[in-house]
Design an enzyme around this catalytic site. Structure first.
Site, PDB file in Angstrom:
ATOM      1  N   MET A   1       8.096   4.588   5.825  1.00  0.00           N
ATOM      2  CA  MET A   1       8.339   3.227   5.450  1.00  0.00           C
ATOM      3  C   MET A   1       9.295   3.066   4.678  1.00  0.00           C
ATOM      4  O   MET A   1      10.225   2.061   4.502  1.00  0.00           O
ATOM      5  CB  MET A   1       7.100   2.738   4.559  1.00  0.00           C
ATOM      6  N   GLU A   2       9.775   4.155   3.925  1.00  0.00           N
ATOM      7  CA  GLU A   2      11.115   4.000   3.072  1.00  0.00           C
ATOM      8  C   GLU A   2      12.189   4.049   3.864  1.00  0.00           C
ATOM      9  O   GLU A   2      13.176   3.360   3.710  1.00  0.00           O
ATOM     10  CB  GLU A   2      11.159   5.543   2.200  1.00  0.00           C
TER      11      GLU A   2
ATOM     12  N   ASP B   1      23.535 -11.056   5.744  1.00  0.00           N
ATOM     13  CA  ASP B   1      24.042 -11.985   4.505  1.00  0.00           C
ATOM     14  C   ASP B   1      25.564 -12.166   4.559  1.00  0.00           C
ATOM     15  O   ASP B   1      26.020 -12.861   4.142  1.00  0.00           O
ATOM     16  CB  ASP B   1      23.323 -11.354   3.276  1.00  0.00           C
TER      17      ASP B   1
ATOM     18  N   MET C   1       0.779  -1.162  -0.072  1.00  0.00           N
ATOM     19  CA  MET C   1      -0.014  -0.024   0.146  1.00  0.00           C
ATOM     20  C   MET C   1       1.041   1.262   0.109  1.00  0.00           C
ATOM     21  O   MET C   1       0.321   2.386   0.209  1.00  0.00           O
ATOM     22  CB  MET C   1      -0.986   0.073   1.281  1.00  0.00           C
ATOM     23  N   CYS C   2       2.291   1.138  -0.307  1.00  0.00           N
ATOM     24  CA  CYS C   2       2.778   2.223  -0.384  1.00  0.00           C
ATOM     25  C   CYS C   2       2.924   3.189  -1.549  1.00  0.00           C
ATOM     26  O   CYS C   2       2.559   2.331  -2.676  1.00  0.00           O
ATOM     27  CB  CYS C   2       4.612   1.929  -0.036  1.00  0.00           C
ATOM     28  N   HIS C   3       3.049   4.244  -1.549  1.00  0.00           N
ATOM     29  CA  HIS C   3       2.915   5.024  -2.898  1.00  0.00           C
ATOM     30  C   HIS C   3       4.309   5.284  -3.364  1.00  0.00           C
ATOM     31  O   HIS C   3       5.211   5.412  -2.570  1.00  0.00           O
ATOM     32  CB  HIS C   3       2.376   6.533  -2.605  1.00  0.00           C
TER      33      HIS C   3
END
Length: 162
Positions: A113-114, A128, A76-78
Site C-alpha cells: 500500500m505504501e 497538479d 486499515m493500514c498499519h
C-alpha cells in the site's frame, strides 16, 4: 488467488488485521503509475520548462511523503517504520511518463500500500503541476509490480507491459 479476507471481524465489520504473531521479515514492494499527456507537456517536464518548477523533483518528494503517511489516509493500514523509499521516472515514449516507487521495511506486514500510494501521489503531483497547460493528462494505470517477504511469499506481475 486467496479468497480468505482477514479485514473483517465476526460481525462482518472492517478491522485492522492483528499482526502481533507474525514474524518480522525484510519486505519490499514496487508499484508503478503510468501517465499519458501531450508531447509538449512531457517535453517541458523533461527539459525543466514548467513554470511551477522542477516537476519530477517535486513529484519525487511528494511520493516519499505519501509513502510515509499511508497509514494516515488508508484506514486499515498499519503505521510502519519504512527503511527505504525510492521514486524513479522514465519516459516510455514522447507522451508517456512512467513512475516507479520502491518501498522497503523490516516488519510484520508488507509495504504494498505504501508503494502504491507513493506512485499514485507522485502521478497526482505531476498532474497538479502541469494541469494549467494540459488538463487532458491521464493517469492511465497504477499497480503492483512485485513484492517480496512475508507469509504470502513473493509476487511478480506477469504482465510486464503494466
Amino acid at each position: 488467488m486467496n479468497d480468505q479476507l482477514t479485514h473483517f471481524n465476526e460481525q462482518n465489520r472492517a478491522k485492522m488485521v492483528d499482526v502481533s504473531d507474525k514474524d518480522v521479515t525484510k519486505r519490499e514492494a514496487v508499484a508503478y503509475s503510468r501517465m499519458v499527456m501531450e508531447k509538449e507537456t512531457l517535453a517541458r517536464i523533461r527539459e525543466g520548462r514548467v513554470a511551477k518548477g522542477d516537476v519530477l523533483a517535486v513529484a519525487q518528494v511528494a511520493g516519499v511523503m505519501a509513502a510515509k503517511k499511508t497509514w494516515e489516509i488508508i484506514p486499515m493500514c498499519h503505521p510502519l517504520p519504512l527503511t527505504g523509499i525510492d521514486i524513479r521516472f522514465s519516459f516510455a515514449d514522447e507522451r508517456t511518463l512512467e513512475i516507479e516507487a520502491a518501498v522497503k521495511t523490516t516488519g510484520k506486514t508488507g509495504v504494498e500500500m505504501e508503494a502504491l500510494t507513493a506512485a499514485s501521489v507522485a502521478a497526482l503531483t505531476v498532474y497538479d503541476m502541469c494541469k494549467a497547460m494540459d488538463k487532458a493528462m491521464v493517469i492511465e494505470s497504477t499497480g503492483l509490480l512485485r513484492k517480496t517477504g512475508g507469509k504470502s511469499g513473493d509476487f511478480t506481475r506477469e504482465d510486464h507491459s503494466k
